[in-house]
Motif scaffolding. Sequence first.
Motif, PDB file in Angstrom:
ATOM      1  N   HIS A 117     -21.025  -9.865 -16.674  1.00  0.00           N
ATOM      2  CA  HIS A 117     -21.536 -11.140 -16.155  1.00  0.00           C
ATOM      3  C   HIS A 117     -21.886 -11.023 -14.677  1.00  0.00           C
ATOM      4  O   HIS A 117     -21.542 -10.042 -14.017  1.00  0.00           O
ATOM      5  CB  HIS A 117     -20.537 -12.273 -16.411  1.00  0.00           C
ATOM      6  CG  HIS A 117     -19.208 -12.111 -15.732  1.00  0.00           C
ATOM      7  ND1 HIS A 117     -18.257 -11.212 -16.159  1.00  0.00           N
ATOM      8  CD2 HIS A 117     -18.677 -12.737 -14.654  1.00  0.00           C
ATOM      9  CE1 HIS A 117     -17.193 -11.294 -15.378  1.00  0.00           C
ATOM     10  NE2 HIS A 117     -17.425 -12.215 -14.450  1.00  0.00           N
ATOM     11  N   HIS A 119     -20.912 -12.094 -11.783  1.00  0.00           N
ATOM     12  CA  HIS A 119     -20.017 -12.278 -10.636  1.00  0.00           C
ATOM     13  C   HIS A 119     -19.989 -10.961  -9.861  1.00  0.00           C
ATOM     14  O   HIS A 119     -19.932  -9.889 -10.465  1.00  0.00           O
ATOM     15  CB  HIS A 119     -18.591 -12.632 -11.092  1.00  0.00           C
ATOM     16  CG  HIS A 119     -18.386 -14.106 -11.325  1.00  0.00           C
ATOM     17  ND1 HIS A 119     -17.524 -14.597 -12.266  1.00  0.00           N
ATOM     18  CD2 HIS A 119     -18.942 -15.188 -10.712  1.00  0.00           C
ATOM     19  CE1 HIS A 119     -17.552 -15.931 -12.230  1.00  0.00           C
ATOM     20  NE2 HIS A 119     -18.412 -16.305 -11.302  1.00  0.00           N
ATOM     21  N   ASP A 121     -17.785  -9.312  -8.429  1.00  0.00           N
ATOM     22  CA  ASP A 121     -16.709  -8.351  -8.700  1.00  0.00           C
ATOM     23  C   ASP A 121     -16.953  -7.563  -9.990  1.00  0.00           C
ATOM     24  O   ASP A 121     -16.130  -6.741 -10.392  1.00  0.00           O
ATOM     25  CB  ASP A 121     -15.328  -9.039  -8.709  1.00  0.00           C
ATOM     26  CG  ASP A 121     -15.201 -10.122  -9.760  1.00  0.00           C
ATOM     27  OD1 ASP A 121     -16.186 -10.832  -9.993  1.00  0.00           O
ATOM     28  OD2 ASP A 121     -14.110 -10.262 -10.353  1.00  0.00           O
ATOM     29  N   HIS A 122     -18.113  -7.809 -10.624  1.00  0.00           N
ATOM     30  CA  HIS A 122     -18.470  -7.047 -11.823  1.00  0.00           C
ATOM     31  C   HIS A 122     -19.802  -6.304 -11.693  1.00  0.00           C
ATOM     32  O   HIS A 122     -20.102  -5.441 -12.496  1.00  0.00           O
ATOM     33  CB  HIS A 122     -18.505  -7.973 -13.046  1.00  0.00           C
ATOM     34  CG  HIS A 122     -17.153  -8.523 -13.367  1.00  0.00           C
ATOM     35  ND1 HIS A 122     -16.364  -8.029 -14.374  1.00  0.00           N
ATOM     36  CD2 HIS A 122     -16.418  -9.488 -12.750  1.00  0.00           C
ATOM     37  CE1 HIS A 122     -15.211  -8.679 -14.380  1.00  0.00           C
ATOM     38  NE2 HIS A 122     -15.219  -9.571 -13.399  1.00  0.00           N
ATOM     39  N   HIS A 214     -16.960 -18.369 -19.839  1.00  0.00           N
ATOM     40  CA  HIS A 214     -16.392 -18.023 -18.532  1.00  0.00           C
ATOM     41  C   HIS A 214     -16.943 -19.052 -17.547  1.00  0.00           C
ATOM     42  O   HIS A 214     -17.708 -19.929 -17.942  1.00  0.00           O
ATOM     43  CB  HIS A 214     -16.793 -16.577 -18.175  1.00  0.00           C
ATOM     44  CG  HIS A 214     -16.227 -16.065 -16.885  1.00  0.00           C
ATOM     45  ND1 HIS A 214     -14.958 -16.362 -16.459  1.00  0.00           N
ATOM     46  CD2 HIS A 214     -16.754 -15.266 -15.911  1.00  0.00           C
ATOM     47  CE1 HIS A 214     -14.745 -15.773 -15.296  1.00  0.00           C
ATOM     48  NE2 HIS A 214     -15.818 -15.110 -14.936  1.00  0.00           N
ATOM     49  N   ASP A 237     -14.500 -11.089 -18.349  1.00  0.00           N
ATOM     50  CA  ASP A 237     -13.744 -12.282 -17.948  1.00  0.00           C
ATOM     51  C   ASP A 237     -13.957 -13.330 -19.034  1.00  0.00           C
ATOM     52  O   ASP A 237     -15.089 -13.562 -19.452  1.00  0.00           O
ATOM     53  CB  ASP A 237     -14.250 -12.819 -16.603  1.00  0.00           C
ATOM     54  CG  ASP A 237     -13.815 -11.939 -15.440  1.00  0.00           C
ATOM     55  OD1 ASP A 237     -13.089 -10.960 -15.682  1.00  0.00           O
ATOM     56  OD2 ASP A 237     -14.206 -12.238 -14.290  1.00  0.00           O
ATOM     57  N   GLU A 451     -13.449 -15.687  -7.151  1.00  0.00           N
ATOM     58  CA  GLU A 451     -14.274 -14.509  -7.391  1.00  0.00           C
ATOM     59  C   GLU A 451     -15.506 -14.439  -6.512  1.00  0.00           C
ATOM     60  O   GLU A 451     -16.169 -13.439  -6.449  1.00  0.00           O
ATOM     61  CB  GLU A 451     -14.678 -14.464  -8.857  1.00  0.00           C
ATOM     62  CG  GLU A 451     -13.536 -13.988  -9.697  1.00  0.00           C
ATOM     63  CD  GLU A 451     -13.814 -14.172 -11.154  1.00  0.00           C
ATOM     64  OE1 GLU A 451     -14.348 -13.249 -11.745  1.00  0.00           O
ATOM     65  OE2 GLU A 451     -13.511 -15.237 -11.679  1.00  0.00           O
TER      66      GLU A 451
HETATM   67 ZN   LIG Z   1     -15.984 -13.545 -13.458  1.00  0.00          ZN
END
Ligand SMILES: [Zn+2]
Length: 528
Positions: A117, A119, A121-122, A214, A237, A451
């Motif tokens: 996804h 975000h 952090d991904h 999410h 997530d 996040e």
């Molecule tokens: Zn996330």
Amino acid sequence: MTSITIYGGLSTIGGNCILIEENDTRIMLDNGMCFSKENLYYKDFLNPRTNNALRDYLELGLVPKIPGIYGKDKIKDVCLDTMDLESQYLFEHSLKSYEEYLRETGKPFISALFITHAHLDHFRNIKFMAPEIPIYCSKITKKLLAIVSDLSQENFLKYSYYEIKERSGGFFPGCTYKDKLYQKRDIKIANPNKKVRVPEDDPIFEVEGFPVDHSIPGAMAFQITTISGKRIIYSGDIRFHGHKHEKENSLQFLNNIEPIPELFIVEGTRISDNDQVSEKEVSHRMIALLKNDRNLHSKLIFVTFPWKSISRFLTVYKVAEALNRSLIIQPKLAYTIHHLKGFNSLKLGDILEKENIKIYLPRKYSMTYSKADYVYSKYNLSPHVDWDNEQEIDFYNCLYEDDILVRAYDIRNNPSHYIFHLNFYELNELIDIQPPKGSYFFNLKTEPFDEEGELEEKVLLSWISKFNLDYKKEHYHASGHAPEIHIREMINKVNPTLIIPVHTENSEWFSKNFGNTLILEQGTSYNF
Ligand SMILES: [Zn+2]
Ligand SMILES: [Zn+2]
């Protein structure tokens, strides 16, 4: 033999980076930024030097040190060969680039990257990865990457590199400079119910994406089947308490995957937390509180939530409808809704055409609301940022209702008409809006970990107190992550041979509750 190596997201929330290998062929799952690591070294105006490409990040261990995935321009500076021997160390790092690895072995180190996804952090680290590496994600995630690129300085759809050029005039003619160029990335769509074969011509892996619920739209979980028959499921997530049409995705994911995979890589962000507030409950609680206030007619209502959270927008819109108020949204959210409205699964429909949706127009540059003030932030006026002198501009008030753009004085004059979406970096707007004392401020965005960056709550509270706002936070937040009970139920349903917890600060919970938990060391491979 099949192996898994985790390079990021162990014992920390975010920065996930997982490598699966079989027959000397590899795929990667997510490659995101680790906020907690970057916050150790950087704060406020102290940032990695973007002009030093990947080298600052590598020296400080802020990105996974994996050979053969990053572009050569990110590791060795284009000027390297023209530099004196004694200064060359400034312009290179020993990590093998994508190109070097390919030259030495005849095949790329990884065959594809799958992003769960949009975000940071991904997915943040894709900006360093060689543009030839195919990236797979959902159609909505690809659109969100385009939206994020339109609204920020960073273009995630393109890879940037430099060429050396010589100045022809101006100061110091004859001196060299670096000219920035771009190459388009190979971003492909992973459609639900359709298996992606990797590599395409001689597949070792089959990867299937499942939409899940999410806090950001377009999130997917993945099921990977290898040529030797091993199965790995990665939750990304996930939560099970969004709006009805959202949580159904997570339930269908559990119903449609085949149980008993060899590995289940599962997130555990809120594993120590059993709070089960749903999006529906947030709107019910807000409506109940507000309808009970006899002085509501003299108050403005503020809400803060991330502009990529369509789910939270729908929640707040329900509150606005129940109170008969218009919802004023931030321009970035309006831009996102405009570009995502074609995705029927998000249930946005023609929401921007509704009379009770407005878009806030902040003052910029000359501070006079002149159209010319927005040429460096075009998204404030229009859902298209590629303005052309020759063509008419699609302003929001031409595409939608002509009074859709709302200014600070409109709100100041009629505070009781509105619910106003205001985020941390826009708190200066309070000075222009002059909200009535006792107006509500609902903080709907706090996570145990945010996040999208650290929430500066201390600063926020100073503003709340300065403007005498009534701050509401507890009881009004539905998290983007599943609580303990749902994670437990999910693991029982998937019933894997081994569980690998990621995106959690509490791996011990998994070991304590499930004997088949495997705790890996970062960067150490496990064969199965
Ligand atoms: Zn996330
Ligand atoms: Zn995450």
